[in-house]
Design an enzyme around this catalytic site. Sequence first.
Site, mmCIF file in Angstrom:
data_model
loop_
_atom_site.group_PDB
_atom_site.id
_atom_site.type_symbol
_atom_site.label_atom_id
_atom_site.label_comp_id
_atom_site.label_asym_id
_atom_site.label_seq_id
_atom_site.Cartn_x
_atom_site.Cartn_y
_atom_site.Cartn_z
ATOM 1 N N LEU A 149 22.823 49.622 30.830
ATOM 2 C CA LEU A 149 24.284 49.571 30.761
ATOM 3 C C LEU A 149 24.769 48.773 29.564
ATOM 4 C CD1 LEU A 149 27.121 50.001 31.802
ATOM 5 C CD2 LEU A 149 26.731 48.222 33.519
ATOM 6 N N TYR A 152 24.086 50.913 26.203
ATOM 7 C CA TYR A 152 24.817 52.182 26.323
ATOM 8 C C TYR A 152 26.312 51.950 26.168
ATOM 9 C CZ TYR A 152 27.137 56.073 28.695
ATOM 10 O OH TYR A 152 27.980 57.116 29.012
ATOM 11 N N HIS A 153 26.804 50.898 26.809
ATOM 12 C CA HIS A 153 28.228 50.576 26.733
ATOM 13 C C HIS A 153 28.640 50.214 25.308
ATOM 14 C CE1 HIS A 153 31.673 47.721 27.132
ATOM 15 N NE2 HIS A 153 32.108 48.661 27.929
ATOM 16 N N HIS A 154 27.846 49.372 24.660
ATOM 17 C CA HIS A 154 28.162 48.958 23.293
ATOM 18 C C HIS A 154 28.208 50.157 22.335
ATOM 19 C CE1 HIS A 154 28.616 44.663 23.230
ATOM 20 N NE2 HIS A 154 27.525 44.478 23.962
#
Length: 303
Positions: A149, A152-154
């Site tokens: 997470l 992936y989020h960044h």
Amino acid sequence: MESSMSYNLDITPNYSYIFEFENEFIHQNSRKWMTENWTVAFYYVGIYMAFIFGGQYYMQNRPRFELRRTLIVWNSALAAFSIMGACRTLPEFIHVLRNHGLYHSICVPSFIEQDKVSGFWTWMFVLSKLPELGDTVFIVLRKKPLIFLHWYHHITVLLYTWFSFTEYTSSARWFVVMNYCVHSVMYSYYALVSMGKYPPKMLAMTITVLQLTQMIVGCAINIWAHNYTATVPPDSCHISQINIKLSMAMYFSYFVLFSQFFYKAYLSPKRGKKAKTEPLPEIAPTKKVEYNGYPRQRNGLVH
């Protein structure tokens, strides 16, 4: 600083002060630069991923770096930046929502085109997604577990925000304000933790709930945007269909991943002896949920 504004006061709030750097913001120049260079973000992503896997490989047989003072400065700076961004974009958001309604807040990009203050801080918000990749540097160098997470989020936020600025995506008004507000609390929490302070566990849980709420609102805004684009005259709602689809997929995937993290952090069955929450690196709980380089025992918090 200047105390008056030279643009439409009906669309923009009556700011008491405008900093000179805000008043000199020319959104056309920023858009031109971003349109010509937004694909460069893919190169940054490539370097970022190479650092993650290369850095973890390099550090696997080496002692970790502590970086405590650097971490304090880093989190404090991001907290201050987020607080400033929230304070400068929230007035325009409230003003438009109160005086012009939901449709305008979703479909009209006046927050960039007519408001120099909100426009400047929207531009800063987009650019800030690049240095925020530095969060991962601390995790790798301090040899902390890196969850999917996190990176992936960044990556997705960086690519989406840079692309959206080239289109002046009008629904971004919501996304920018929400993110600034949540990050103001989150990075302030991280700053306290890096200083050795111990905020109540409820604060971490509240931040996670705010993050989940942000994802729900993001999905709702995209649904409203889709409905508006289907019912109003063409080009009346300044959001492309591809942007709506990308944003919806992104926010929904975040909601799923954040929900899973929330469950593991707070709701999953506990094993063995219950340990107290200790966010500092010296403490090594038997079972950890980690993010941004801080070990947490049942203390879920995700950026």
